[in-house]
Write an enzyme that holds these catalytic residues in place. Structure first.
Site, PDB file in Angstrom:
ATOM      1  N   LYS A   1      -2.466   4.805   0.799  1.00 47.15           N
ATOM      2  CA  LYS A   1      -3.012   5.703   1.810  1.00 47.15           C
ATOM      3  C   LYS A   1      -2.728   7.120   1.342  1.00 47.15           C
ATOM      4  O   LYS A   1      -1.575   7.480   1.101  1.00 47.15           O
ATOM      5  CB  LYS A   1      -2.368   5.468   3.182  1.00 47.15           C
ATOM      6  CG  LYS A   1      -2.831   6.487   4.236  1.00 47.15           C
ATOM      7  CD  LYS A   1      -2.070   6.356   5.551  1.00 47.15           C
ATOM      8  CE  LYS A   1      -2.524   7.420   6.547  1.00 47.15           C
ATOM      9  NZ  LYS A   1      -1.756   7.384   7.820  1.00 47.15           N
TER      10      LYS A   1
ATOM     11  N   TYR B   1       0.874  -1.170   0.000  1.00 51.91           N
ATOM     12  CA  TYR B   1       0.000   0.000   0.000  1.00 51.91           C
ATOM     13  C   TYR B   1       0.916   1.225   0.000  1.00 51.91           C
ATOM     14  O   TYR B   1       1.647   1.461   0.961  1.00 51.91           O
ATOM     15  CB  TYR B   1      -0.921  -0.009   1.226  1.00 51.91           C
ATOM     16  CG  TYR B   1      -1.897  -1.164   1.200  1.00 51.91           C
ATOM     17  CD1 TYR B   1      -3.188  -1.001   0.695  1.00 51.91           C
ATOM     18  CD2 TYR B   1      -1.513  -2.430   1.637  1.00 51.91           C
ATOM     19  CE1 TYR B   1      -4.074  -2.072   0.642  1.00 51.91           C
ATOM     20  CE2 TYR B   1      -2.395  -3.508   1.588  1.00 51.91           C
ATOM     21  CZ  TYR B   1      -3.668  -3.316   1.087  1.00 51.91           C
ATOM     22  OH  TYR B   1      -4.543  -4.386   1.035  1.00 51.91           O
TER      23      TYR B   1
END
Length: 333
Positions: free
Chosen positions: A168, A136
Site C-alpha cells: 500500500k 502487503y
C-alpha cells in the site's frame, strides 16, 4: 490464506466506548456494513488508530470478527509493530484465521536502518513459517518516516516470492506509486494506493485497487469506479494513460466523472479545519448512524468540536452525500 485480495478496502475505524475500551459490537456492525457495500476490511490500519491499540486489543477484536461470522478472506489486518515479536504474533493469528493477507507497517522508531528493515521482514516471514502468509508492505512516509524502497522490495521478492504479495503506497506521490508499478506489477506484485483520489490512474497502470480512509463512509461509490475500471480493461476499451490526459472515449469520460465525484467527498474529509481525518470520519458515522458514541477517539487524537461538527454536516449536505444503507439520517451535526 486465500488467493490474494483486490479492489476497495477500508482501514476500518475503531469505535470506542466512553471509557476508551474498543467497542466490539459497533466494530462488527461497521465491518458487516462495509462488506455489504463490496468493501474489504483492512482492520488495524492508520485510520483504525491501530498504534493506539494494544496487541491484546487487536488480537481480541480480530477473534470477535471471525466469531461473528465476518469472512476472513475479505480481511487484510494491519500487523506491523515496532516489536518483531508482536508482529509475528498478530501475523500468525491472521494466517490461522485464513485472512487474505496482512498489511505490515515497518518498524518506525529507529531511522536510517535500510539493512535492518530487510532483516525485520525476513525474520517475520521465517518466524511465522507458513506458506499461506501474504504480506502487503505499508509505505506511509508522512507518518512513519521510515519507508519502503524499490531496493527493499526487490530483495524481499527474491528471497520470499510467495510471501511478499504487494504494498500500500500512502506517500501521496503518484510518481512514487508509478515507480513501484513499473518495477513490479507485471510480476504479480499488487499495488494499492492509499487514497481513492489515485484509484483511476492506479488501475490504468496495472494497480490492484485502493485502501482508503474514506471507504469507511463512501465505499459503494469507490467500488463503482473500481468495477468500471475492470469492465473497461476486460472489454479492451482502456489502456494506461497519463493522469492529466482526458480521453475522447466516452467510457473514459465516465471514469473521469466518477473519479471527480470521489475527489469532492475526499476533499471534505481532508479539510485542515478538522483536527484529523479520523475524527471527521467518526463524526460523519455518528451523524448518519444517529449514534453519538461513534465520535469517540483515543488520545492523542481529539474529536471535532460542536462547531466543527456542524461545519462538516453542512459541507456533506451541500454535496448531497449519504452513507448508503445506514438510514441516511440528515447531516445536521
Amino acid at each position: 490464506m486465500s488467493q490474494g485480495i483486490r479492489g476497495v478496502l477500508a482501514p476500518v475505524v475503531t469505535p470506542f466506548k466512553a471509557g476508551l475500551a474498543p467497542d466490539s459490537q459497533r466494530f462488527i456492525a461497521h465491518c458487516k456494513w462495509l462488506l455489504s457495500q463490496n468493501c474489504g476490511l483492512a482492520v488495524f490500519g492508520t485510520n483504525s488508530e491501530a498504534n493506539s491499540l494494544s496487541m491484546e486489543e487487536r488480537l481480541n477484536l480480530l477473534d470477535d470478527l471471525v466469531a461473528a461470522g465476518v469472512d476472513p478472506s475479505r480481511m487484510m489486518p494491519g500487523t506491523g509493530c515496532c516489536s518483531i515479536m508482536e508482529t509475528v504474533k498478530l501475523t500468525r493469528q491472521a494466517v490461522e484465521h485464513g485472512c487474505a493477507g496482512v498489511l505490515m507497517l515497518p518498524p518506525f522508531y529507529y531511522k536510517a536502518v535500510s539493512e535492518g528493515l530487510y532483516r525485520y521482514f525476513s525474520e517475520v516471514v521465517q518466524r511465522v513459517g507458513d506458506a499461506r502468509l501474504k504480506i502487503y508492505l505499508y509505505h506511509i512516509p508522512p507518518v512513519a518516516v521510515v519507508g519502503i524502497t524499490t531496493g527493499l522490495v526487490e530483495r524481499l521478492l527474491a528471497a520470499y516470492p510467495s510471501a511478499i504479495a504487494g504494498m500500500k503506497d500512502s506517500s501521496g506521490d503518484w510518481n512514487n506509486t508509478k515507480t513501484f508499478l513499473d518495477a513490479f506489477a507485471k510480476s504479480g506484485f499488487d499495488v494499492f494506493v492509499g487514497s481513492e483520489s489515485f484509484l483511476l490512474v492506479n488501475m490504468r497502470n496495472g494497480g490492484a485497487g485502493t485502501i482508503s480512509a474514506t471507504a469507511n463512509v463512501n465505499p459503494a461509490q469507490i467500488h463503482e469506479l473500481y468495477v468500471e475500471c475492470i469492465r473497461c480493461q476486460t472489454s479492451g476499451d482502456q489502456s494506461p494513460r497519463p493522469v492529466a490526459v482526458a480521453s475522447a472515449v466516452p467510457a473514459d469520460r465516465e471514469l473521469d466523472d466518477l473519479q471527480a465525484r470521489l475527489n469532492v467527498v475526499r476533499e471534505v474529509f481532508s479539510s485542515r479545519e478538522f483536527p484529523s481525518m479520523i475524527a471527521a470520519l467518526k463524526q460523519a458515522i455518528a451523524i448518519y448512524m444517529d449514534d453519538p458514541a461513534w465520535r469517540n477517539v483515543r488520545p492523542p487524537l481529539v474529536e471535532l468540536t460542536p462547531e466543527q461538527a456542524k461545519a462538516l454536516a453542512a459541507e456533506l449536505k451541500a454535496i448531497g452525500f449519504a452513507m448508503l444503507g445506514v438510514g441516511n439520517v440528515e447531516a445536521r451535526g
